[in-house]
Scaffold this active site. Structure first.
Site, PDB file in Angstrom:
ATOM      1  CE  LYS A 259      -3.956  -1.841   2.596  1.00 31.76           C
ATOM      2  NZ  LYS A 259      -4.930  -1.682   1.498  1.00 31.76           N
ATOM      3  CG  ASP A 329      -3.698  -4.292  -0.390  1.00 35.11           C
ATOM      4  OD1 ASP A 329      -3.877  -4.660   0.789  1.00 35.11           O
ATOM      5  OD2 ASP A 329      -3.799  -3.114  -0.772  1.00 35.11           O
ATOM      6  NE  ARG A 333     -10.657  -9.912  -2.167  1.00 37.63           N
ATOM      7  CZ  ARG A 333     -10.903  -9.032  -3.132  1.00 37.63           C
ATOM      8  NH1 ARG A 333     -11.150  -9.436  -4.368  1.00 37.63           N
ATOM      9  NH2 ARG A 333     -10.944  -7.739  -2.857  1.00 37.63           N
TER      10      ARG A 333
END
Ligand code: BES
Ligand code: MN
Ligand code: ZN
Length: 477
Positions: A259, A329, A333
């Protein structure tokens, strides 16, 4: 803070502040000085609009040090959610003025919501400040009939559980690692009387949780799958078994698909879904619904290292489906699907998950609504009703078959991202692939788990969203 019912009247109660709610065009009881009221109205300082407050010090004929009028807005629209906010607004404004004890005239209102409003407003995310900036309220007196005690008790349990969640979410990544989160869960379970089983890396390997373990491998902090179980005392009438699943990424650097550094510090709240599930279980243990509930919190740190997962890696989930990790990233999930499969293995018949899953849900719904996704309309209706009852707003998002194609991979059964557009929907579809036919609702709380600004009724920082919805869902089953 001490929350109590009192049979005192507005005039006789001894408190630093005695609060009276007045909606627009409502007249005050006779003991409130009519001249004062008329003056407030002509000057426009207090007309009963929501958010207004007027304070009289040492009011003649009152035992309290202050008489405080609180605006409630339109009476027809004044529901439990409005009361929670009105009480919260009064608590935050008055505690800042040094008020330690506050009395509130309930007058037919929702006692549960009032107790919640006070406790939620009293929370400050100042755990690590040597000098606390704000003063706390010590006593909240609800001027109401003693028969409302059970409702007050419920409100206290729910709000304290929500604050328990907020405390966890507020912790930074160095102090709250997956191991620490698991230890906190174990401690809470022991106090609350819940069964607790914490799966370590070896057990997860044996179970084939390659999707979860792939995310964890970049961090020196070992991952865990926290499993808590609530079993009702009486044998339940139905075979329903509720599973609550929460994303527990204690810090999300993004991994190799790293990020940008700006704002990355906020990624300590990437375990807000898991913390919400823990808070809900704390409440459930005390409120004792009639349905069995199992909580599953996969917890990892998504970090970068020489051992970290690479873009393009293919992992095999516990369900046997292979996944091409196109973006490290999109880790939430990956850990959730192995927890969903394990929930089914444990016998859960209905599933809800909460996760700070996508930035895209913030683009879609801002900071107001939770994004809700489902494979089953009846299940969605139950969750929506629980959310409505608790004043936690959610908005159902589509999950049509057309979106499933976004997750096609040429090399594996599924890719872990579906491209930029409809990002929250492809993320939800990824989970749905593993939920299969089990009735399931996914709540994307990325926009609602962290308040960017102070609200009149709640401090900025962790909101504790979804705790009350989850507890209510179990209670109303
Ligand atoms: N934890 C983030 C989602 C997030 C973003 C939560 C902003 C709170 C605020 C999640 O793991 C993530 O990084 N999602 C990616 C998905 C993308 C790579 C498909 C995102 O939203 O950018
Ligand atoms: Mn991420
Ligand atoms: Zn994340």
């Amino acid at each position: 803070m001490n929350v109590q019912i009192s049979n005192q009247t507005l005039g006789r109660v001894e408190a630093d502040a005695a609060c009276l709610l007045l909606c627009e065009d409502e007249v005050a009881p006779a003991e409130v000085h009519a001249g004062w009221l008329a003056e407030l109205k002509t000057s426009g300082e207090f007309t009963g609009k929501s958010g207004e407050m007027a304070i009289a010090h040492l009011p003649a004929g009152f035992a309290a040090k202050r008489l405080v009028l609180i605006g409630g807005g339109k009476r027809e629209q004044f529901d439990g959610a409005a009361l929670r906010k009105a009480v919260g607004g009064a608590v935050r404004a008055l505690k800042a003025k040094g008020v330690k004890s506050l009395a509130w005239v309930l007058d037919g209102g929702d006692a549960e919501a009032a107790a919640e409003g006070a406790l939620l407003a009293n929370f400050e995310p100042d755990h690590h400040k040597s000098k606390k900036e704000s003063k706390a309220l010590e006593t909240f007196l609800l001027l109401a009939d003693a028969s409302l005690q059970p409702a007050v008790d419920r409100g206290v349990i729910l709000a304290e559980s929500q604050n328990f969640t907020r405390e966890l979410v507020n912790e930074p990544g160095n102090l709250l690692t997956p191991g620490v989160l698991a230890a906190r869960a174990r401690e809470m379970a022991a106090e609350a009387g819940l069964e607790c089983d914490i799966l370590d890396q070896d057990r997860m390997k044996q179970l084939g949780m390659g999707s979860l373990l792939g995310v964890a491998q970049g961090s020196v902090e070992p991952p865990y799958l926290i499993v808590l179980r609530y079993t009702p005392a009486a044998a339940p009438k139905s075979k329903d078994h509720l599973g609550l699943v929460g994303k527990g990424v204690t810090f999300d650097t993004g991994g190799v698909s790293i990020k940008p550094s700006e704002g990355m510090e906020k990624m300590k709240y990437d375990m807000a879904g898991g913390a919400a599930v823990l808070g809900a279980m704390r409440a459930i243990a005390q409120l004792k619904p009639s349905i069995p509930v199992t909580a599953l919190i996969p917890t990892v740190e998504n970090h970068v290292s020489g051992k970290a997962q690479r873009p393009g890696d293919i992992v095999t989930s516990m369900a046997g489906k292979t996944i091409e990790v196109l973006n490290t990233d999109a880790e939430g999930r990956l850990i959730l699907v192995d927890a969903i499969t394990y929930a089914q293995r444990l016998g859960c018949t209905h599933l809800v998950d909460a996760a700070t899953l996508t930035g895209a849900i913030v683009v879609a719904l801002g900071y107001v609504h939770i994004g809700a996704f489902t494979n089953n309309d009846a299940m969605m209706a139950r969750v929506a009703a629980a959310g409505k009852a608790e004043g936690e707003k959610m908005w159902q998002m589509p999950l049509d078959d057309e979106y499933r194609d976004l997750l096609k991979s040429p090399f594996a059964d599924l890719a872990n991202i579906g491209g930029r557009w409809g990002g929250s929907i492809s993320a939800a579809w990824f989970l749905r692939e593993f939920a299969g036919d089990t009735p399931w609702v996914h709540l994307d709380i990325a926009g609602t788990a962290w308040l960017e600004e102070n609200k009149p009724f709640m401090a900025k920082g962790p909101s504790g969203i979804a705790v009350r919805t989850f507890a209510r869902l179990a209670l109303d089953w």
